[in-house]
Design an enzyme around this catalytic site. Structure first.
Site, PDB file in Angstrom:
ATOM      1  N   SER A 238      -3.753   3.732   4.183  1.00 30.89           N
ATOM      2  CA  SER A 238      -5.125   4.176   4.012  1.00 30.89           C
ATOM      3  C   SER A 238      -5.286   4.751   2.614  1.00 30.89           C
ATOM      4  CB  SER A 238      -5.493   5.232   5.062  1.00 30.89           C
ATOM      5  OG  SER A 238      -4.740   6.416   4.849  1.00 30.89           O
ATOM      6  N   LYS A 239      -6.490   5.220   2.316  1.00 30.92           N
ATOM      7  CA  LYS A 239      -6.788   5.718   0.970  1.00 30.92           C
ATOM      8  C   LYS A 239      -5.915   6.895   0.575  1.00 30.92           C
ATOM      9  CE  LYS A 239     -11.592   4.175   0.613  1.00 30.92           C
ATOM     10  NZ  LYS A 239     -12.999   4.586   0.461  1.00 30.92           N
ATOM     11  N   ARG A 240      -5.426   7.629   1.566  1.00 34.46           N
ATOM     12  CA  ARG A 240      -4.592   8.786   1.209  1.00 34.46           C
ATOM     13  C   ARG A 240      -3.272   8.358   0.573  1.00 34.46           C
ATOM     14  NH1 ARG A 240      -3.994   8.413   6.773  1.00 34.46           N
ATOM     15  NH2 ARG A 240      -1.868   8.116   7.529  1.00 34.46           N
ATOM     16  N   HIS A 241      -2.902   7.096   0.741  1.00 35.07           N
ATOM     17  CA  HIS A 241      -1.672   6.593   0.124  1.00 35.07           C
ATOM     18  C   HIS A 241      -1.922   6.020  -1.274  1.00 35.07           C
ATOM     19  CE1 HIS A 241      -0.793   6.208   4.551  1.00 35.07           C
ATOM     20  NE2 HIS A 241       0.260   6.884   4.136  1.00 35.07           N
ATOM     21  N   GLY A 242      -3.168   6.018  -1.703  1.00 32.70           N
ATOM     22  CA  GLY A 242      -3.505   5.435  -2.996  1.00 32.70           C
ATOM     23  C   GLY A 242      -4.495   4.300  -2.799  1.00 32.70           C
TER      24      GLY A 242
END
Length: 468
Positions: A238-242
């Site tokens: 997800s976006k939290r991983h980049g």
């Protein structure tokens, strides 16, 4: 039989990196088998589908170089065809009208929870013969009540689901619009898809779709469910991983060749080889060799791979991608060296194309300030005399090329009885504004005669203006 695969994204956002890998696997299988690759836009979710998302998908496919032979085909253009098939299933007894209200369905599920049963539609309208006045019914598929659905999955192996685990799914809403599992079946059959390659989050849909296909008397395609991509923490990417959208990787300075290479290695291997040309991917890839377990996305590994491509791709190929970044940063390169020459000089120092632009600006435009740390270290009293000597030697050159420039710098060192370590760093700072650049001969050659001499003059004036 002509092999035919498809990539079928929903236009509800950007092209996800997981979707891009699925598209790559489908594209490779079709190309390897001299088959056909189609792009289908599954846009029946009218509330969430947008034209911007369609363009993002098309742009992502183009950037990655995943060309398609058919499409884009839009499901919203095929509602008449879906209605025909729904009526065909009704006429053959494989579908029926369901008049249950939402309240009745909620009560049904609550009772099943209380009885510790799996929540599901209980088929109460399955044998209804009379309509309910004032109610617009949905259409449900009459799923078989016994037997097994066997999926001989090319990635996961044999998967067996008993029909008792499946309920009668809705294939048309009360307003007549078709649902996902119906449209996918109709499209895959009409398009003569032979291999359905998609994420394993669709495994629960596959037995339902197989039963609909069998009800229509169709020949089943082969299925390959590829595992999900996880973040480095083991959770869904997800976006939290980049970045997770394909075009964000373009914006961040990655080469499409590097992204494709990294994606194919997320779940597939050929010995210990890491770097694959497109020709090698086509030669070695087999969908049956894709691993069944999820893979973890590692941005550091992608950066490393991008560096390898920056070092080895023909400069002309890199220039085509670099130009987008130059235009995006409004850097005019018309009055400067050839891009390919800059790439050859800088490629070993850059991790991304963004890095390459940032470290190469001084070749095309004058800088306003020097690197502060280098300025205090290199521009000291007496250095102006060193730079004047070098400038005199350089100004006398009839040919402006690396060999002649190197000779002039050496001659300056000899004339002043100084080692290059005393001359090179302040000269580099004067011409590039930074302590980091390619060799002085290459740097000065690319900056050009007029700019080099003017920048040395500016550096001399800067040093002379410093307080004693």
């Amino acid at each position: 039989m002509t092999v035919k695969t498809r990539f079928a994204p929903s236009p509800t956002g950007y092209l996800h990196i997981g979707g891009a890998r699925t598209a790559l696997y489908s594209w490779l299988h079709a190309r390897k088998m001299n088959g056909v690759f189609a792009l289908r836009i599954e846009d029946t979710d009218r509330e969430r589908s947008t034209d911007e998302s369609v363009q993002a998908i098309l742009e992502g496919m183009e950037w990655l170089g995943l060309d398609y032979d058919e499409g884009p085909i839009f499901q919203t253009h095929r509602f008449d065809r879906y209605a025909e098939v729904i009526q065909e299933l009704m006429d053959s007894g494989h579908a029926y009208h369901c008049y249950c209200s939402r309240e009745e369905l909620d009560a049904m599920r609550e009772q099943q929870w209380a009885n510790k049963e799996k929540p599901r539609y209980n088929g109460c309208c399955r044998d209804r013969t009379e309509p309910v006045e004032g109610v617009d019914p949905v259409v449900r598929f009459r799923n078989p009540l016994d037997g097994d659905v066997v999926i001989n999955d090319l990635v996961k192996g044999e998967i067996v689901i008993n029909n008792r685990e499946l309920d009668d799914l809705i294939i048309a809403r009360s307003d007549g619009t078709p649902t996902y599992n119906l449209t996918v079946v109709v499209d895959d059959l009409d398009m003569n898809i032979t291999h359905v390659i998609r994420g394993d989050d669709h495994i629960n849909n596959t037995p339902r779709q197989i039963n609909i296909m069998l009800a229509l008397g169709a020949t089943l395609p082969e299925f390959a469910h590829v595992p999900m991509i996880l973040g480095d923490d083991g959770k869904r990417l997800s976006k939290r991983h980049g970045a997770v959208g394909v075009m964000q990787y373009r914006d961040d300075g990655f080469l499409p060749e590097a992204v494709l290479n990294y994606l194919i290695r997320l779940g597939w291997a050929h010995g210990d080889q890491e770097i694959f040309t497109l020709e090698e991917m086509l030669e070695f890839f087999k969908i049956e060799d894709v691993h069944g377990a999820p893979s973890a996305f590692n941005t550091d590994k992608l950066i490393w791979m991008n560096q390898q491509y920056l070092k080895t791709l023909p400069a002309e190929n890199i220039a085509a991608q670099l130009q987008w970044h130059l235009d995006n940063q409004k850097l005019d390169t018309s009055n400067g060296p050839a891009l390919t020459d800059v790439i050859e000089a800088q490629r070993d120092r850059a991790k991304t194309l963004v890095d390459l632009v940032s470290s190469s600006r001084y070749f095309f435009e004058d800088f306003e300030a020097y690197d502060e740390k280098a300025l205090s270290k290199q521009f000291k009293p007496g250095v102006d005399a060193i730079l004047k000597t070098v400038r005199d030697q350089l100004s006398e050159l009839s040919d402006w090329n690396p060999e002649a420039i190197e000779s002039a710098i050496k001659a300056s060192c000899e004339a002043m009885d100084l080692k290059l370590g005393k001359v090179g760093p302040p000269l580099r700072l004067a011409v590039a504004g930074t302590p980091m650049s390619p060799g002085l001969d290459v740097t000065l050659s690319l900056v050009g005669r007029e700019r080099t001499l003017a920048r040395i003059d500016k550096a001399i004036a800067t040093i002379e203006a410093m307080p004693a």
